[in-house]
Design a protein around this motif. Structure first.
Motif, PDB file in Angstrom:
ATOM      1  N   GLU A  44       8.444  54.202 -60.206  1.00 33.93           N
ATOM      2  CA  GLU A  44       7.672  53.780 -60.892  1.00 33.93           C
ATOM      3  C   GLU A  44       7.956  52.426 -62.014  1.00 33.93           C
ATOM      4  O   GLU A  44       8.999  52.950 -62.924  1.00 33.93           O
ATOM      5  CB  GLU A  44       5.935  54.031 -61.503  1.00 33.93           C
ATOM      6  CG  GLU A  44       5.345  54.967 -60.337  1.00 33.93           C
ATOM      7  CD  GLU A  44       4.640  53.533 -59.568  1.00 33.93           C
ATOM      8  OE1 GLU A  44       4.453  52.808 -60.026  1.00 33.93           O
ATOM      9  OE2 GLU A  44       4.392  53.939 -58.441  1.00 33.93           O
ATOM     10  N   PHE A  45       8.051  51.765 -61.739  1.00 35.46           N
ATOM     11  CA  PHE A  45       8.989  51.075 -62.820  1.00 35.46           C
ATOM     12  C   PHE A  45       8.332  50.764 -64.338  1.00 35.46           C
ATOM     13  O   PHE A  45       6.541  50.713 -63.994  1.00 35.46           O
ATOM     14  CB  PHE A  45       8.913  49.466 -62.853  1.00 35.46           C
ATOM     15  CG  PHE A  45       9.509  48.698 -61.323  1.00 35.46           C
ATOM     16  CD1 PHE A  45      11.175  49.160 -61.495  1.00 35.46           C
ATOM     17  CD2 PHE A  45       9.471  48.477 -60.497  1.00 35.46           C
ATOM     18  CE1 PHE A  45      11.537  48.489 -61.130  1.00 35.46           C
ATOM     19  CE2 PHE A  45      10.680  47.494 -59.162  1.00 35.46           C
ATOM     20  CZ  PHE A  45      11.629  48.018 -59.522  1.00 35.46           C
ATOM     21  N   ALA A  60      14.605  48.060 -77.918  1.00 37.96           N
ATOM     22  CA  ALA A  60      14.892  47.665 -76.545  1.00 37.96           C
ATOM     23  C   ALA A  60      14.357  47.548 -75.700  1.00 37.96           C
ATOM     24  O   ALA A  60      13.372  47.780 -75.644  1.00 37.96           O
ATOM     25  CB  ALA A  60      15.856  48.992 -77.253  1.00 37.96           C
ATOM     26  N   ILE A  61      15.059  46.247 -75.531  1.00 34.75           N
ATOM     27  CA  ILE A  61      14.812  45.331 -73.979  1.00 34.75           C
ATOM     28  C   ILE A  61      15.876  45.855 -73.218  1.00 34.75           C
ATOM     29  O   ILE A  61      16.929  45.669 -72.734  1.00 34.75           O
ATOM     30  CB  ILE A  61      14.737  44.077 -74.141  1.00 34.75           C
ATOM     31  CG1 ILE A  61      13.546  43.918 -75.548  1.00 34.75           C
ATOM     32  CG2 ILE A  61      14.072  43.352 -73.110  1.00 34.75           C
ATOM     33  CD1 ILE A  61      13.153  42.619 -75.639  1.00 34.75           C
ATOM     34  N   PHE A  62      15.095  46.831 -71.920  1.00 36.47           N
ATOM     35  CA  PHE A  62      16.213  47.285 -70.776  1.00 36.47           C
ATOM     36  C   PHE A  62      16.162  46.198 -70.050  1.00 36.47           C
ATOM     37  O   PHE A  62      15.092  45.534 -69.197  1.00 36.47           O
ATOM     38  CB  PHE A  62      16.022  48.171 -70.217  1.00 36.47           C
ATOM     39  CG  PHE A  62      15.174  49.577 -71.721  1.00 36.47           C
ATOM     40  CD1 PHE A  62      15.962  49.935 -72.586  1.00 36.47           C
ATOM     41  CD2 PHE A  62      14.359  51.056 -71.820  1.00 36.47           C
ATOM     42  CE1 PHE A  62      16.094  50.691 -73.493  1.00 36.47           C
ATOM     43  CE2 PHE A  62      14.562  51.537 -72.161  1.00 36.47           C
ATOM     44  CZ  PHE A  62      15.196  51.815 -73.298  1.00 36.47           C
ATOM     45  N   ASP A  63      17.205  45.940 -68.994  1.00 34.27           N
ATOM     46  CA  ASP A  63      17.007  45.037 -67.638  1.00 34.27           C
ATOM     47  C   ASP A  63      16.122  46.184 -67.405  1.00 34.27           C
ATOM     48  O   ASP A  63      14.537  45.118 -66.252  1.00 34.27           O
ATOM     49  CB  ASP A  63      18.492  45.207 -67.126  1.00 34.27           C
ATOM     50  CG  ASP A  63      19.451  44.624 -67.763  1.00 34.27           C
ATOM     51  OD1 ASP A  63      18.987  43.467 -68.704  1.00 34.27           O
ATOM     52  OD2 ASP A  63      20.516  44.342 -67.887  1.00 34.27           O
ATOM     53  N   ILE A  64      16.253  46.868 -66.357  1.00 29.79           N
ATOM     54  CA  ILE A  64      15.452  48.175 -65.487  1.00 29.79           C
ATOM     55  C   ILE A  64      14.870  49.094 -66.419  1.00 29.79           C
ATOM     56  O   ILE A  64      15.782  50.478 -66.709  1.00 29.79           O
ATOM     57  CB  ILE A  64      16.055  48.168 -63.571  1.00 29.79           C
ATOM     58  CG1 ILE A  64      16.052  47.128 -64.319  1.00 29.79           C
ATOM     59  CG2 ILE A  64      14.949  49.421 -63.355  1.00 29.79           C
ATOM     60  CD1 ILE A  64      16.851  46.908 -61.886  1.00 29.79           C
ATOM     61  N   PHE A  65      13.974  49.504 -66.543  1.00 30.14           N
ATOM     62  CA  PHE A  65      13.426  51.268 -66.171  1.00 30.14           C
ATOM     63  C   PHE A  65      12.467  51.801 -65.257  1.00 30.14           C
ATOM     64  O   PHE A  65      11.349  51.233 -65.623  1.00 30.14           O
ATOM     65  CB  PHE A  65      12.767  50.824 -68.468  1.00 30.14           C
ATOM     66  CG  PHE A  65      12.265  52.440 -68.721  1.00 30.14           C
ATOM     67  CD1 PHE A  65      13.107  53.518 -68.864  1.00 30.14           C
ATOM     68  CD2 PHE A  65      11.274  52.607 -70.288  1.00 30.14           C
ATOM     69  CE1 PHE A  65      12.766  55.046 -69.046  1.00 30.14           C
ATOM     70  CE2 PHE A  65      10.904  54.109 -70.336  1.00 30.14           C
ATOM     71  CZ  PHE A  65      11.695  54.337 -69.935  1.00 30.14           C
ATOM     72  N   PHE A  74      15.115  56.797 -65.333  1.00 31.54           N
ATOM     73  CA  PHE A  74      16.275  55.904 -65.603  1.00 31.54           C
ATOM     74  C   PHE A  74      16.833  54.133 -65.927  1.00 31.54           C
ATOM     75  O   PHE A  74      15.778  53.501 -66.409  1.00 31.54           O
ATOM     76  CB  PHE A  74      16.453  55.441 -63.608  1.00 31.54           C
ATOM     77  CG  PHE A  74      16.543  56.770 -62.962  1.00 31.54           C
ATOM     78  CD1 PHE A  74      16.946  57.779 -62.300  1.00 31.54           C
ATOM     79  CD2 PHE A  74      15.288  57.825 -62.361  1.00 31.54           C
ATOM     80  CE1 PHE A  74      17.625  58.702 -62.059  1.00 31.54           C
ATOM     81  CE2 PHE A  74      15.355  58.888 -61.779  1.00 31.54           C
ATOM     82  CZ  PHE A  74      16.282  59.402 -61.573  1.00 31.54           C
ATOM     83  N   ILE A  75      17.303  54.603 -66.999  1.00 30.60           N
ATOM     84  CA  ILE A  75      17.204  53.110 -67.479  1.00 30.60           C
ATOM     85  C   ILE A  75      19.302  52.078 -66.091  1.00 30.60           C
ATOM     86  O   ILE A  75      19.757  53.127 -66.644  1.00 30.60           O
ATOM     87  CB  ILE A  75      18.018  53.215 -68.828  1.00 30.60           C
ATOM     88  CG1 ILE A  75      16.621  53.509 -69.353  1.00 30.60           C
ATOM     89  CG2 ILE A  75      18.137  51.412 -69.686  1.00 30.60           C
ATOM     90  CD1 ILE A  75      17.690  54.476 -71.173  1.00 30.60           C
ATOM     91  N   VAL A  76      18.156  50.690 -65.885  1.00 35.11           N
ATOM     92  CA  VAL A  76      19.877  50.807 -65.360  1.00 35.11           C
ATOM     93  C   VAL A  76      19.274  49.420 -66.311  1.00 35.11           C
ATOM     94  O   VAL A  76      18.981  48.613 -66.456  1.00 35.11           O
ATOM     95  CB  VAL A  76      19.186  50.542 -63.892  1.00 35.11           C
ATOM     96  CG1 VAL A  76      20.202  49.425 -62.821  1.00 35.11           C
ATOM     97  CG2 VAL A  76      18.686  51.736 -63.190  1.00 35.11           C
ATOM     98  N   GLU A  77      21.613  48.859 -66.466  1.00 43.46           N
ATOM     99  CA  GLU A  77      21.633  48.086 -67.239  1.00 43.46           C
ATOM    100  C   GLU A  77      22.573  47.246 -66.618  1.00 43.46           C
ATOM    101  O   GLU A  77      23.725  48.054 -66.101  1.00 43.46           O
ATOM    102  CB  GLU A  77      22.124  48.332 -68.627  1.00 43.46           C
ATOM    103  CG  GLU A  77      20.908  48.751 -69.434  1.00 43.46           C
ATOM    104  CD  GLU A  77      20.602  46.797 -69.959  1.00 43.46           C
ATOM    105  OE1 GLU A  77      20.736  46.380 -70.569  1.00 43.46           O
ATOM    106  OE2 GLU A  77      18.995  47.234 -69.612  1.00 43.46           O
ATOM    107  N   MET A  78      22.708  45.778 -66.977  1.00 49.22           N
ATOM    108  CA  MET A  78      23.743  45.030 -66.417  1.00 49.22           C
ATOM    109  C   MET A  78      24.235  44.596 -66.889  1.00 49.22           C
ATOM    110  O   MET A  78      23.830  43.524 -67.961  1.00 49.22           O
ATOM    111  CB  MET A  78      23.142  43.742 -65.276  1.00 49.22           C
ATOM    112  CG  MET A  78      23.628  42.560 -64.850  1.00 49.22           C
ATOM    113  SD  MET A  78      25.868  43.645 -63.929  1.00 49.22           S
ATOM    114  CE  MET A  78      25.266  43.643 -62.044  1.00 49.22           C
ATOM    115  N   GLN A  79      25.679  44.644 -67.792  1.00 51.61           N
ATOM    116  CA  GLN A  79      26.567  44.047 -68.808  1.00 51.61           C
ATOM    117  C   GLN A  79      27.475  43.173 -68.451  1.00 51.61           C
ATOM    118  O   GLN A  79      28.216  43.607 -67.541  1.00 51.61           O
ATOM    119  CB  GLN A  79      26.618  45.215 -69.355  1.00 51.61           C
ATOM    120  CG  GLN A  79      27.411  44.273 -70.985  1.00 51.61           C
ATOM    121  CD  GLN A  79      26.712  43.570 -71.946  1.00 51.61           C
ATOM    122  OE1 GLN A  79      25.164  43.582 -72.100  1.00 51.61           O
ATOM    123  NE2 GLN A  79      26.800  42.810 -72.540  1.00 51.61           N
TER     124      GLN A  79
END
Length: 296
Positions: A44-45, A60-65, A74-79
């Motif tokens: 679930e998002f 903090a603002i995550f791309d995907i949590f 799971f934290i997924v970040e595109m940097q």
């Protein structure tokens, strides 16, 4: 314009992995990096904006949590742009899902669910040649290299170091990385990616399948990506690596970045006036919904 979105843009990345309709793509991608016992079946998002314990604390603002059905997070970040303290930032981000697991009362015994941070990097943070690795899979280990704690894990993918060609792809993970690295350059689906999950990913990423609002937001996100890339290339070619005065270079780049941020705000303001959905504006510009709501 390319046939498919650029996944290194904020909009393109979230179009592929952050929408309910494409949740199966995110699960399949993440599972290529997880041990068997941590494989995801459903997730679930979660809210990507994480607040500190008080008003004064940094958020903090995550791309995907997201959270798996067993409670693992799971934290997924595109940097894309290189940051001096990206590893510190990754550790800082994991503090939020750690802290939120605290249960009030005397019965909680500090048992935590596993937390994964996955960083997809458009740059190399390994400076020294002998340490350059495409994949860094990091856990807490003791002085003998034995795993001390396996429920906090960092996976860093230095995408410039992934250089496999189509003929060299061996695993499902290889195929995902090849897909992400080259998506915006494809004009058709390569034979080796003719599998249901990748055909779904190509369909999701096809620009012609988007509605007008989505295409407008993608164009805004693509412009931001190109501007940021131009800033970094300007910094590199004008002599950061040739010993120019650090203060002068930093000041110049900060000025350029400030201008780009102001440009993003103006784009968001115009999209808001056109009645474009705030979530889509956020995807296209990288601004938070809270920032967009404050725009006049």
């Amino acid at each position: 314009m390319s046939k498919y979105v650029n996944p290194y843009t904020d909009f393109g990345f979230k179009k592929l992995f952050r929408e309910e309709a494409s949740k199966d793509l995110l699960i399949d991608f993440l599972n290529t990096f997880l041990p068997e016992k941590h494989r995801i079946e459903r997730l679930e998002f979660r809210n990507t904006e994480q607040l500190g314990p008080s008003e004064a604390d940094r958020k903090a603002i995550f791309d995907i949590f997201c959270e798996a059905e067993n409670g693992e997070k799971f934290i997924v970040e595109m940097q894309n742009a290189k940051q001096h303290y990206f590893k510190d930032r990754a550790l800082f981000y994991t503090a939020y899902p750690i802290r939120e697991q605290g249960i009030r009362g005397e019965e909680w015994q500090f048992k935590l669910q596993a937390i994964y941070f996955v960083g997809i990097l458009g740059f190399e943070y390994d400076e020294r040649e002998e340490r350059r690795k495409f994949l860094r899979d990091v856990m807490l280990k003791d002085q003998d290299g034995d795993v001390f704690y396996d429920k906090l894990r960092f996976i860093f993918l230095q995408m410039p170091l992934f250089t496999k060609t189509e003929a060299e792809l061996e695993t499902h993970r290889d195929k995902w990385l090849y897909f992400l690295k080259n998506l915006s350059c494809f004009d058709h689906i390569p034979t080796i990616l003719r599998e249901p999950v990748f055909e779904r990913a190509f369909e999701t990423a096809e620009i012609a399948q988007m509605n007008t609002n989505e295409q407008v937001c993608y164009e805004a996100s693509l412009k931001t990506y190109r501007d940021n890339y131009a800033v970094m290339e300007t910094a590199r070619t004008e002599g950061w690596d040739k010993g120019r005065a650090e203060g002068e270079a930093v000041g110049k780049i900060e000025g350029i970045i400030k201008g780009k941020i102001e440009g993003k705000i103006e784009v968001a303001r115009n999209l808001k006036k056109l009645g474009v959905d705030k979530k889509m504006i956020a995807q296209g510009t990288g601004l938070s919904i809270e920032e967009i709501e404050r725009l006049e």
